[in-house]
Design an enzyme around this catalytic site. Structure first.
Site, PDB file in Angstrom:
ATOM      1  N   HIS A 191       4.483  50.638-141.763  1.00  0.00           N
ATOM      2  CA  HIS A 191       4.678  50.822-143.204  1.00  0.00           C
ATOM      3  C   HIS A 191       3.942  49.749-144.005  1.00  0.00           C
ATOM      4  CE1 HIS A 191       7.218  54.174-142.792  1.00  0.00           C
ATOM      5  NE2 HIS A 191       8.292  53.541-142.370  1.00  0.00           N
ATOM      6  N   ARG A 296       4.463  66.090-136.959  1.00  0.00           N
ATOM      7  CA  ARG A 296       5.176  65.765-135.718  1.00  0.00           C
ATOM      8  C   ARG A 296       6.683  65.828-135.971  1.00  0.00           C
ATOM      9  NH1 ARG A 296       1.305  61.786-136.643  1.00  0.00           N
ATOM     10  NH2 ARG A 296      -0.455  61.726-135.201  1.00  0.00           N
ATOM     11  N   ARG A 332       4.596  71.092-135.641  1.00  0.00           N
ATOM     12  CA  ARG A 332       4.585  71.173-134.185  1.00  0.00           C
ATOM     13  C   ARG A 332       6.020  71.084-133.678  1.00  0.00           C
ATOM     14  NH1 ARG A 332       1.545  66.537-130.963  1.00  0.00           N
ATOM     15  NH2 ARG A 332       3.406  65.361-131.550  1.00  0.00           N
ATOM     16  N   GLU A 430      -4.456  71.959-125.325  1.00  0.00           N
ATOM     17  CA  GLU A 430      -4.536  70.576-124.842  1.00  0.00           C
ATOM     18  C   GLU A 430      -4.496  70.499-123.315  1.00  0.00           C
ATOM     19  OE1 GLU A 430      -1.196  68.406-126.470  1.00  0.00           O
ATOM     20  OE2 GLU A 430       0.032  70.205-126.480  1.00  0.00           O
ATOM     21  N   ASN A 453      -6.688  64.451-127.457  1.00  0.00           N
ATOM     22  CA  ASN A 453      -6.223  63.303-126.673  1.00  0.00           C
ATOM     23  C   ASN A 453      -5.769  63.741-125.284  1.00  0.00           C
ATOM     24  OD1 ASN A 453      -6.651  62.101-129.109  1.00  0.00           O
ATOM     25  ND2 ASN A 453      -4.522  61.617-129.530  1.00  0.00           N
ATOM     26  N   ASP A 454      -4.821  64.693-125.241  1.00  0.00           N
ATOM     27  CA  ASP A 454      -4.337  65.171-123.943  1.00  0.00           C
ATOM     28  C   ASP A 454      -5.389  66.007-123.225  1.00  0.00           C
ATOM     29  OD1 ASP A 454      -1.862  64.051-123.386  1.00  0.00           O
ATOM     30  OD2 ASP A 454      -0.800  65.467-124.670  1.00  0.00           O
ATOM     31  N   ARG A 464      -4.493  58.127-119.907  1.00  0.00           N
ATOM     32  CA  ARG A 464      -4.966  57.390-121.087  1.00  0.00           C
ATOM     33  C   ARG A 464      -4.097  56.188-121.425  1.00  0.00           C
ATOM     34  NH1 ARG A 464      -2.662  59.738-126.071  1.00  0.00           N
ATOM     35  NH2 ARG A 464      -1.390  61.551-125.583  1.00  0.00           N
ATOM     36  N   CYS A 501      -6.727  68.621-134.059  1.00  0.00           N
ATOM     37  CA  CYS A 501      -5.775  67.674-134.639  1.00  0.00           C
ATOM     38  C   CYS A 501      -5.723  66.366-133.857  1.00  0.00           C
ATOM     39  CB  CYS A 501      -4.377  68.284-134.720  1.00  0.00           C
ATOM     40  SG  CYS A 501      -3.643  68.709-133.130  1.00  0.00           S
TER      41      CYS A 501
END
Length: 539
Positions: A191, A296, A332, A430, A453-454, A464, A501
Site C-alpha cells: 500500500h 483475483r 477469476r 495456463e 507465468n504458469d 518459478r 493477463c
C-alpha cells in the site's frame, strides 16, 4: 560515492538530502496476567481507539491522496474489528493468560505469515496490512498515541529512508517535503508503494538503511533501482539530466488518458488492469483502464478461519462492478492451493503443490463451495458487466462440468426471482494441455485469458519459485511464444476473443509481436497501463 541496489517500486529520479525515520519499539513480550476478562476489555478499548484513528486518517487521506488510495484505511479499520483477528487475540489471552500486547502481536504475525509465504507478489504484500493493524493496536495499548514520523521539518525537501513505512505513516508525511522513499522492506504491490505512485515520487525497497546517511546528499534512481550516497559531480549531472527527461515523459503519458489503445494501422487492443481487491479498482480507473482483465477473488478467502459467505462475496463483486460503471470486469474464481494456502480448506501437504489439488480442481471437488462463489458473482452481475474466468483448465470435460454447475446456479436464482446479467464465460490458458486443446475449448467458452507465468513454468518444467533456476527460466522461450500464437489462432477460429493477463502482458519488448499474433486484450498492473497504451499507439 557509494551505490546501493534495491527494488524499484516506483520509477523516477529524486535528488536531495536524506532524512532517517526510526520507529518507536514497544514491548510485546509475554507477561502472564491473572484477570483474562479484564485484559480482553483492555484490548477491546485499544482496538476501538485504533479504529477511530484509522477513520480519522481515512478522512485526511481522501483530501490528500484521493479516495482510491484512502480506501486502504477503510479496509484496515474493518480488519481491526475482524472476527477472526479478534478471536485469535482472545484465544491467546484466555488460553495462555497472555497480556494484550503479546496476544495482538502474535495474532498479527501468525495471520500475516499466511500471506508472506505466497509466491504471488500482490498476496505477499497483503501481509503488511495485518501487521499495520496489529502495530497500531499495540501502540495504543502501550502509549495511547500514534507514532509520529516527524518527516519534513525544517530541512526542506528530503529523501525519506526507513526500515519500513506503514500507509498511515506515509499519509502523515508533509507531502511537499518528501522527494522519495527508500525502505528495507516492502514491495511493488504494498500500500505504501501505491501511495508513492499516487504522489508520483520515486521509491525503492530492499535497501538496508544506515543511520549514518542522515543529512547526506543522495540520488534515488527508480529506473536503475539504486540509491547513490554522496554522488560525484559527473554522476550528479547525469542523474539531473535523466530526471528532466523522465518528468517530460511522465507529462506526455498523462496526455494519453482518455485516448484509445489503437495502433497506427487502426487495430484496437483492449488494455485492462489486474487487481486483487475492491480498492484496487479505483487505482485501475485512475490509470484509465478500459476494464478489469483479472480480479483475483482469493483475497476474500485468505487471512481468515472460515469460508467467506455468499453475501460477503456479493458485496465485494458488486462494489467493483459499480466502480467500473459498465466496463468489463473479469473475476477469476478462487485459485487456492500451491502457494496460496488457507488452513480451513484442510488441504493435505503435497510434494509438488503447483501440480496438485488447486484452483478449479478444488471447486469441482467441492461443488457447494463453488456454487456459493458463482451465486455471488451472478447476483453482482446485475450491477455491471461481469465475466467469469476459470483457472487451471486442462480439458473440455472440466468446462462442461463447470457449465452444468453454472446452469444449476442460474436455475436456482431464477426460482428465487433474483436478477442477474449476461455473464461471459472464459477460461485461463495456463497449461500446455489447454493450449493443445484450445480449438476444442474455444467452442465451449466466450474468451481465453493466457496466464503466462504458469504457462511458462509448466512448459519449461521449471519451478518459478526456485531461485537456482532463474538462469534457465525464459518467458521469451520460443515454445511459450508458439503456444500463445496457437491459442490466439484457435480461439479466433470459433469466435473466442483472447487476452493475456500474465507478466508478459506488460513486457513492451513483446507488445508488437503480440499485436501481430492477433491478441485482443492485454491486462497489466494499473501503473503500467499508460506505458503500454503509448507502445500500442506507436505501432
Amino acid at each position: 560515492m557509494k551505490r546501493y541496489n534495491g527494488k524499484s517500486i516506483y520509477k523516477g529520479i529524486a535528488i536531495g538530502k536524506i532524512k532517517i525515520f526510526e520507529k518507536v519499539c514497544y514491548d510485546t513480550s509475554l507477561h502472564p496476567i491473572e484477570d483474562t476478562e479484564a485484559e480482553i476489555e483492555r484490548y477491546n478499548k485499544a482496538r476501538d481507539t485504533a479504529v477511530l484513528q484509522l477513520q480519522k486518517i481515512f478522512k485526511k487521506a481522501v483530501e490528500e491522496v484521493g479516495e482510491e488510495a484512502a480506501a486502504i484505511f477503510d479496509v484496515q479499520s474493518m480488519l481491526a474489528g475482524d472476527d477472526d483477528f479478534t478471536d485469535s487475540v482472545y484465544t491467546y489471552i484466555r488460553d495462555e493468560k497472555a497480556n494484550a500486547e503479546y496476544a495482538t502481536f502474535q495474532s498479527g504475525e501468525s495471520i500475516s505469515q499466511i500471506f508472506a509465504q505466497m509466491d504471488d507478489e500482490y498476496m505477499k504484500a497483503r501481509s503488511a496490512d495485518i501487521k499495520d493493524v496489529a502495530h497500531r493496536i499495540v501502540t495504543v495499548l502501550c502509549s495511547g498515541e500514534e507514532s509520529d514520523c516527524g518527516c519534513g521539518g525544517d530541512g526542506g525537501q528530503q529523501i525519506l529512508c526507513a526500515d519500513d513505512l506503514t500507509p498511515a505513516e506515509t499519509v502523515a508525511l508533509d507531502k511537499t517535503k518528501v522527494l522519495a522513499f527508500v525502505t528495507k522492506y516492502g514491495s511493488s504491490q504494498s500500500h505504501t508503494a501505491i501511495l508513492a505512485r499516487t504522489m508520483n515520487i520515486p521509491a525503492l525497497a530492499g535497501v538496508i538503511v544506515d543511520p549514518e546517511w542522515n543529512g547526506k546528499l543522495a540520488v534515488v534512481d527508480g529506473f536503475a533501482g539504486e540509491l547513490i550516497i554522496d554522488p560525484d559531480a559527473e554522476t550528479l549531472a547525469q542523474k539531473e539530466k535523466l530526471q528532466k527527461e523522465s518528468l517530460a515523459k511522465l507529462a506526455l503519458l498523462q496526455q494519453l488518458k482518455g485516448k484509445e489503445s489503437v495502433t497506427k494501422g487502426g487495430r484496437k487492443i483492449n488494455v485492462y488492469a489486474n487487481i486483487g481487491s475492491v480498492a484496487d479498482a479505483d487505482l485501475a480507473l485512475e490509470n484509465d483502464a478500459e476494464g478489469i482483465g483479472l480480479f483475483r477473488s482469493e483475497f476474500l478467502y485468505l487471512g481468515r478461519h472460515s469460508y467467506p459467505t455468499e453475501e460477503e462475496q456479493f458485496v465485494a463483486y458488486k462494489n467493483v462492478a459499480r466502480k467500473m460503471k459498465g466496463k468489463r470486469v473479469i473475476i477469476r474464481t478462487l485459485d487456492i492451493g500451491a502457494d496460496k494456502q488457507a488452513d480451513y480448506f484442510n488441504l493435505e501437504k503435497e510434494e509438488n503443490p503447483a501440480l496438485g489439488f488447486r484452483a478449479i480442481r478444488i471447486c469441482l471437488d467441492r461443488p457447494d463451495l463453488f456454487k456459493t462463489q458463482l451465486r455471488a458473482i451472478y447476483r453482482a452481475s446485475a450491477f455491471g458487466t461481469l465475466a467469469i474466468m476459470y483457472p487451471m483448465i486442462i480439458s473440455v470435460d472440466e468446462v462442461r462440468r463447470i457449465k452444468k454447475i453454472s446452469a444449476d446456479v442460474c436455475y436456482s436464482l431464477n426460482k428465487e426471482n433474483i436478477p442477474y446479467g449476461n455473464v461471459e464465460q472464459g477460461i485461463m490458458i495456463e497449461t500446455p494441455a489447454a493450449v493443445m486443446m484450445s480449438e476444442e475449448l474455444a467452442k465451449e467458452v466466450d474468451f481465453f485469458s493466457i496466464g503466462t507465468n504458469d504457462l511458462t513454468q509448466y512448459t519449461l518444467a521449471i519451478d518459478r519459485q526456485n531461485a537456482k533456476l532463474d538462469a534457465f527460466y525464459d518467458p521469451h522461450h520460443p515454445a511459450v511464444l508458439k503456444e500463445i500464437q496457437m491459442t490466439i489462432e484457435n480461439g479466433h477460429k470459433h469466435g473466442c476473443w483472447v487476452g493475456i493477463c500474465g507478466e508478459l502482458g506488460s513486457d513492451l519488448e513483446l507488445t508488437q509481436q503480440f499485436v501481430e499474433m492477433g491478441i485482443d486484450e492485454l491486462s497489466v498492473s494499473p501503473s503500467r497501463i499508460l506505458g503500454l497504451r503509448d507502445k500500442i499507439r506507436s505501432l
